[in-house]
Design a protein around this motif. Structure first.
Motif, PDB file in Angstrom:
ATOM      1  N   ALA A 169       0.829  -1.198   0.000  1.00  0.00           N
ATOM      2  CA  ALA A 169       0.000   0.000   0.000  1.00  0.00           C
ATOM      3  C   ALA A 169       0.866   1.252   0.000  1.00  0.00           C
ATOM      4  CB  ALA A 169      -0.922   0.000   1.220  1.00  0.00           C
ATOM      5  N   PRO A 170       0.357   2.363  -0.532  1.00  0.00           N
ATOM      6  CA  PRO A 170       1.118   3.621  -0.496  1.00  0.00           C
ATOM      7  C   PRO A 170       1.487   3.986   0.942  1.00  0.00           C
ATOM      8  CG  PRO A 170      -0.757   3.815  -1.969  1.00  0.00           C
ATOM      9  CD  PRO A 170      -0.921   2.507  -1.267  1.00  0.00           C
ATOM     10  N   GLY A 171       2.733   4.365   1.151  1.00  0.00           N
ATOM     11  CA  GLY A 171       3.199   4.724   2.483  1.00  0.00           C
ATOM     12  C   GLY A 171       3.796   3.573   3.255  1.00  0.00           C
ATOM     13  N   GLN A 172       3.470   2.348   2.853  1.00  0.00           N
ATOM     14  CA  GLN A 172       4.058   1.189   3.515  1.00  0.00           C
ATOM     15  C   GLN A 172       5.513   0.999   3.071  1.00  0.00           C
ATOM     16  OE1 GLN A 172       1.337  -2.105   2.621  1.00  0.00           O
ATOM     17  NE2 GLN A 172       0.802  -2.174   4.809  1.00  0.00           N
ATOM     18  N   ARG A 173       6.290   0.385   3.941  1.00  0.00           N
ATOM     19  CA  ARG A 173       7.680   0.095   3.623  1.00  0.00           C
ATOM     20  C   ARG A 173       7.912  -1.408   3.742  1.00  0.00           C
ATOM     21  NH1 ARG A 173      11.555   4.083   6.910  1.00  0.00           N
ATOM     22  NH2 ARG A 173      13.022   3.193   5.388  1.00  0.00           N
ATOM     23  N   ALA A 174       8.746  -1.917   2.864  1.00  0.00           N
ATOM     24  CA  ALA A 174       9.037  -3.355   2.883  1.00  0.00           C
ATOM     25  C   ALA A 174      10.417  -3.588   2.285  1.00  0.00           C
ATOM     26  CB  ALA A 174       7.978  -4.126   2.099  1.00  0.00           C
ATOM     27  N   VAL A 175      11.011  -4.686   2.690  1.00  0.00           N
ATOM     28  CA  VAL A 175      12.318  -5.089   2.163  1.00  0.00           C
ATOM     29  C   VAL A 175      12.239  -6.577   1.827  1.00  0.00           C
ATOM     30  CG1 VAL A 175      14.780  -5.369   2.631  1.00  0.00           C
ATOM     31  CG2 VAL A 175      13.565  -3.368   3.512  1.00  0.00           C
ATOM     32  N   TRP A 176      12.763  -6.935   0.682  1.00  0.00           N
ATOM     33  CA  TRP A 176      12.837  -8.339   0.296  1.00  0.00           C
ATOM     34  C   TRP A 176      14.302  -8.716   0.117  1.00  0.00           C
ATOM     35  CZ3 TRP A 176      14.941 -10.378  -4.241  1.00  0.00           C
ATOM     36  CH2 TRP A 176      14.757 -11.753  -4.430  1.00  0.00           C
ATOM     37  N   VAL A 177      14.662  -9.870   0.656  1.00  0.00           N
ATOM     38  CA  VAL A 177      16.025 -10.370   0.530  1.00  0.00           C
ATOM     39  C   VAL A 177      15.973 -11.783  -0.026  1.00  0.00           C
ATOM     40  CG1 VAL A 177      18.174 -10.944   1.716  1.00  0.00           C
ATOM     41  CG2 VAL A 177      16.828  -8.968   2.466  1.00  0.00           C
ATOM     42  N   GLY A 178      16.661 -12.010  -1.113  1.00  0.00           N
ATOM     43  CA  GLY A 178      16.726 -13.333  -1.727  1.00  0.00           C
ATOM     44  C   GLY A 178      18.173 -13.750  -1.899  1.00  0.00           C
ATOM     45  N   SER A 179      18.394 -15.054  -1.921  1.00  0.00           N
ATOM     46  CA  SER A 179      19.770 -15.536  -2.076  1.00  0.00           C
ATOM     47  C   SER A 179      19.763 -16.963  -2.601  1.00  0.00           C
ATOM     48  CB  SER A 179      20.520 -15.483  -0.741  1.00  0.00           C
ATOM     49  OG  SER A 179      19.925 -16.380   0.185  1.00  0.00           O
ATOM     50  N   THR A 180      20.935 -17.388  -3.039  1.00  0.00           N
ATOM     51  CA  THR A 180      21.134 -18.780  -3.414  1.00  0.00           C
ATOM     52  C   THR A 180      22.610 -19.112  -3.221  1.00  0.00           C
ATOM     53  OG1 THR A 180      20.661 -20.456  -5.106  1.00  0.00           O
ATOM     54  CG2 THR A 180      21.713 -18.432  -5.856  1.00  0.00           C
ATOM     55  N   THR A 181      22.897 -20.385  -3.002  1.00  0.00           N
ATOM     56  CA  THR A 181      24.274 -20.835  -2.785  1.00  0.00           C
ATOM     57  C   THR A 181      24.555 -22.031  -3.677  1.00  0.00           C
ATOM     58  OG1 THR A 181      24.245 -20.115  -0.477  1.00  0.00           O
ATOM     59  CG2 THR A 181      25.950 -21.691  -1.100  1.00  0.00           C
TER      60      THR A 181
END
Length: 331
Positions: A169-181
């Motif tokens: 939603a507008p104004g919301q904050r989020a962070v996504w972290v992805g990885s692989t090994t």
């Protein structure tokens, strides 16, 4: 589709500059005709000429090869641009310089054979190599200058309505972290030295201690820089980190990104693992395995693939951030 002026610049850079080099080589051969032997030195070993060719056929074949190379590179560059893929000025300069090597080599040979009378007395290879390299570098720089800045791709207008989203939603904050090994690359610090041990035991070939050390260092570098891949999506854009130490690192701010999606990478797509780039298609791959990957389309053309696990939320978050950014600019 490529804008007319963009196509003209590509043609001038990839075909015009090499054609100019071919023309200069031909003109200089004509001007220096009286100062050149009929048979010229064309190869040197340890500074001494050891192979020769008749001047006329040598010029014809070398300059024809240069012209064909220039046409091939120009066709590939224009085709890639028509498909909407970004073209790097550095890539254009490099390939233009590469296609002038036959012409620059001719100029080097001509300089090396000036006023010698007999090809056996041709100037040493250092001068020939210096002239050839200088001409190729100048041609590459000129081509990059002629190409100019890469124009934005028409039609880059943000995520489509059906593009992945997470409902931010507008104004919301989020962070996504992805990885692989990649577990095999992770064990390179041990596997690579093991190669020397196998050669020693099975091949009955003595392997010096310094070889083991060198193999260990190679394995350590592969493990540190290539065993892990990570990606972070937040309000600043997309950040890609390679290796156990998170370096090398590359950042794509939101204003460079058009939209994001999920793609399925083939095991051999892009030529293998690690960082792969195709200057003609504009594709960059950060890849440690085949399978699902985050696919990011850039506003100036080109695609960036990152082979991290479960990339769909990352693509959705990027698209939501891009939509909010576009909406804020429209206000």
């Amino acid at each position: 589709m490529t804008a007319p002026h963009g196509k003209t610049r590509i043609l001038l850079a990839t075909a015009g500059v090499p054609a100019a080099a071919v023309a200069v080589a031909g003109v200089m051969a004509w001007l220096w005709d009286a100062r050149l032997p009929e048979v010229v030195a064309v190869h040197w070993t340890s500074g001494e000429p050891n192979n020769s060719a008749s001047l006329g056929p040598f010029l014809t074949i070398a300059l024809l090869v240069g012209a064909v190379l220039a046409m091939a590179v120009s066709w590939l560059a224009v085709t890639a641009a028509r498909r909407g893929n970004g073209l790097s000025r550095i890539a254009i300069g490099f390939f233009a310089g590469f296609t002038t090597i036959p012409a620059s080599g001719v100029l080097g040979v001509l300089v090396g054979n000036l006023d010698v009378g007999d090809w056996h007395r041709a100037t040493g290879s250092a001068l020939v190599a210096m002239v050839s390299l200088l001409v190729a570098v100048v041609a590459g720089v000129l081509a990059a200058f002629v190409m100019g800045p890469v124009p934005s791709v028409p039609g880059a207008d943000g995520p489509a309505a059906d593009a992945p989203a997470i409902g931010l939603a507008p104004g919301q904050r989020a962070v996504w972290v992805g990885s692989t090994t990649n577990r095999f690359l992770l064990s390179s610090v041990l596997v690579v030295p093991l190669v020397g041990f196998v050669v020693n035991q099975v091949g009955m070939v003595a392997v010096p201690a310094w070889i083991y050390l060198a193999l260990f260092l190679v394995g350590a570098v592969v493990t540190l820089l290539g065993a892990r891949l990570g990606a972070t999506v937040d309000s600043a854009g997309l950040t890609i980190r390679m290796g156990l130490l998170g370096w090398p690192r590359r950042h794509f701010p939101l204003d460079r990104i058009d939209h994001a999606d999920v793609a399925d990478l083939g095991l051999l797509q892009g030529g293998g693992f690690g960082y792969r780039v195709n200057p003609f298609t504009g594709e960059s791959l950060y890849k440690l395995r085949g399978g699902p990957a985050l696919a990011v389309a850039l506003r100036k053309g080109g695609l960036v693939y990152v082979s991290v696990d479960d990339p769909a939320p990352g693509a959705g978050l990027l698209n939501d951030l891009l939509r909010h950014r576009a909406a804020a600019h429209d206000v």
